[in-house]
Design an enzyme around this catalytic site. Structure first.
Site, PDB file in Angstrom:
ATOM      1  N   THR A   1     -11.601 -18.442  14.130  1.00 11.68           N
ATOM      2  CA  THR A   1     -11.732 -19.251  12.909  1.00 11.68           C
ATOM      3  C   THR A   1     -10.386 -19.938  12.680  1.00 11.68           C
ATOM      4  O   THR A   1      -9.346 -19.392  13.051  1.00 11.68           O
ATOM      5  CB  THR A   1     -12.068 -18.317  11.727  1.00 11.68           C
ATOM      6  OG1 THR A   1     -13.387 -17.850  11.903  1.00 11.68           O
ATOM      7  CG2 THR A   1     -11.942 -19.006  10.376  1.00 11.68           C
TER       8      THR A   1
ATOM      9  N   THR B   1      -9.198 -14.995   7.478  1.00 14.47           N
ATOM     10  CA  THR B   1     -10.037 -14.878   8.674  1.00 14.47           C
ATOM     11  C   THR B   1     -10.371 -13.415   8.901  1.00 14.47           C
ATOM     12  O   THR B   1      -9.539 -12.543   8.666  1.00 14.47           O
ATOM     13  CB  THR B   1      -9.331 -15.457   9.923  1.00 14.47           C
ATOM     14  OG1 THR B   1     -10.118 -15.147  11.080  1.00 14.47           O
ATOM     15  CG2 THR B   1      -7.926 -14.914  10.109  1.00 14.47           C
TER      16      THR B   1
ATOM     17  N   GLY C   1     -16.270 -11.672   7.284  1.00 17.02           N
ATOM     18  CA  GLY C   1     -16.466 -12.429   6.049  1.00 17.02           C
ATOM     19  C   GLY C   1     -17.047 -11.622   4.897  1.00 17.02           C
ATOM     20  O   GLY C   1     -16.651 -11.808   3.740  1.00 17.02           O
TER      21      GLY C   1
HETATM   22  N1  ASP Z   1     -14.431 -15.056   8.393  1.00 14.23           N
HETATM   23  C1  ASP Z   1     -15.342 -15.669   9.322  1.00 14.23           C
HETATM   24  C2  ASP Z   1     -16.759 -15.334   8.901  1.00 14.23           C
HETATM   25  O1  ASP Z   1     -17.013 -14.207   8.539  1.00 14.23           O
HETATM   26  C3  ASP Z   1     -15.143 -15.240  10.741  1.00 14.23           C
HETATM   27  C4  ASP Z   1     -13.711 -15.150  11.235  1.00 14.23           C
HETATM   28  O2  ASP Z   1     -12.783 -15.390  10.484  1.00 14.23           O
HETATM   29  O3  ASP Z   1     -13.491 -14.843  12.420  1.00 14.23           O
HETATM   30  O4  ASP Z   1     -17.613 -16.180   8.992  1.00 14.23           O
END
Ligand code: ASP
Length: 330
Positions: free
Chosen positions: A197, A248, A251
């Protein structure tokens, strides 16, 4: 007499300049910028090629952001430009390199926030938009809403004339391999490490903060699942009186704990420093191996913290800092 006065004045200027250069006076930070390219995997497990590609992309993105801020541009412009660049790079889980969902498709999420007035915009589950961060900005500036999702967001993209792409534009062999691995591991306790991300937070020369985040979400996610990245207060937050934050990680945990807003609130209500506020959520609120945070405060102080094996990150400021790293904490 006039000559003496001019002489004294010149000497005074020279002494003041020398003092600056020697660092007598701490200079206020003109601008500062911090970027992440996702938390998760141990970078030592990446191939040398992948490490070089990620490091190069982060450096290029940082250079673009610095160029905007150095030239007196806004933090919002820097954030959008940096994230667009990373969305176009296939090695990040945002835009071009977005992960596959369980149906073998791609649904992208993004958000952006302006610290001046807490204006913000976000899109979730978009399927045809090459650069979701720019569409999020258009939601902020061209509608009276904050978040548009799925078909409605894709329809808005068409109306705005932004660049549209077919779904297979987002399909990279690297992410297909991750989907296959995730499917195989579905019945075991092991989950695929989240990684890639992208996000950016910046302070500009006008004293304004901004933050943004863009992602393809989690590999093998259910169709329709929306993570923290497009949720203001969870994955992204910016307020000129405190800080700008992009997150990140898993989520669901960032949404449950309103992580990005909690960092800002700790600064506002408890007078906590940015460092302490971020350390609290990373070490105490979130479980180990759940993710990371980048943030900058209104004085240009940068914080990058995570509780995973690694986090791709980069930071620069007007005092000459310019660093890029994938590894565990230095
Ligand atoms: N936070 C992002 C999600 O849950 C994924 C990530 O940051 O790798 O969609």
């Amino acid at each position: 007499m006039t000559r003496i006065l001019i002489g004294v004045w010149c000497a005074w200027i020279l002494l003041a300049k020398a003092g600056d250069l020697l660092g007598d006076e701490p200079q206020p930070m003109d601008y500062a910028i911090v970027i992440h390219g996702g938390a998760g995997d141990d970078p030592a497990e990446l191939s040398e090629e992948a490490r070089v590609a990620r490091t190069t992309a982060l450096r290029e993105a940082l250079e673009l952001g610095v160029e905007v801020l150095k030239g007196g541009g806004t933090s919002l412009d820097a954030v959008e430009k940096v994230i667009r660049h990373l969305e176009d790079e296939p090695q990040f889980n945002a835009g071009r390199g977005a992960v596959f969902n369980a149906d073998g498709g791609h649904e992208l999420d993004a958000s952006i926030m302006d610290g001046r007035d807490r204006a913000c915009g976000a899109v979730a589950g978009v399927r045809t938009v090459k650069n979701p961060i720019s569409l999020a900005r258009l939601v902020m500036t061209k509608t009276r809403h904050v978040l548009l999702a799925s078909e409605g967001a894709d329809r808005f993209a068409k109306e705005m004339g932004v660049e549209l792409v077919p779904q297979d534009y987002f399909s990279t062999p690297f992410q297909r391999e991750r989907l296959n691995r995730a499917k195989q591991a579905e019945n075991s306790a092991k989950t695929d490490a989240h990684m890639g991300t992208v996000g950016c937070a910046a302070l500009d020369r006008h004293g304004n903060l901004a933050a943004g985040t863009s992602t393809g979400g989690l590999t093998n996610k259910r169709f329709g699942r929306i993570g923290d990245s497009p949720i203001i207060g969870a994955g992204t937050y910016a307020d000129n009186t405190t800080c700008a934050v992009s997150c990140t990680g898993v989520g669901e945990l960032f949404i449950r704990n309103a992580i990005a807003y909690d960092i800002s609130a700790r600064m506002a209500y408890q007078n906590a420093s940015l460092e302490d506020a971020v350390a609290h959520v990373i070490q105490k609120t979130l479980p180990k191996d759940s993710g990371g945070v980048i943030a900058v405060d209104r004085h240009g102080k940068i914080v990058m913290d995570f509780n995973t094996a690694g986090m791709a990150r980069a930071a620069a400021d007007s005092q000459g800092r310019f660093t890029v790293s994938l590894s565990a904490k230095e």
